[in-house]
Motif scaffolding. Sequence first.
Motif: not given
Length: 66
Positions: A48-55, A57-59
Motif C-alpha cells: 500500500l505504500a505506493w498509493l500516496f506517491p501515485a496519488g 503523481v495523478i493529481s
Amino acid sequence: MKRWRHLIIAVLLVPAISVYVMLCLYLSGFVVGIHWSLDLAYFLAAGLAWLFPAGRVISWLAATES
C-alpha cells in the motif's frame, strides 16, 4: 494541455517501479520468516505504500487537464 507531463511520467515510471520493487525485496529479507503477523504487516505496508506517491503523481497530471 501539458502533454510533456505525460511523457515525463511514462519515461520515469518503469525505473521508479523497478527501484521500489528491488527495495521492497531487499527489505523483505530482514522481515520475512520471523513471524507470520510481521510478514502480513510488512506485505500490507509494502503493497500500500505506493498509493500516496501515485496519488500525488495523478493529481499533478490532472492539474492542468480540462
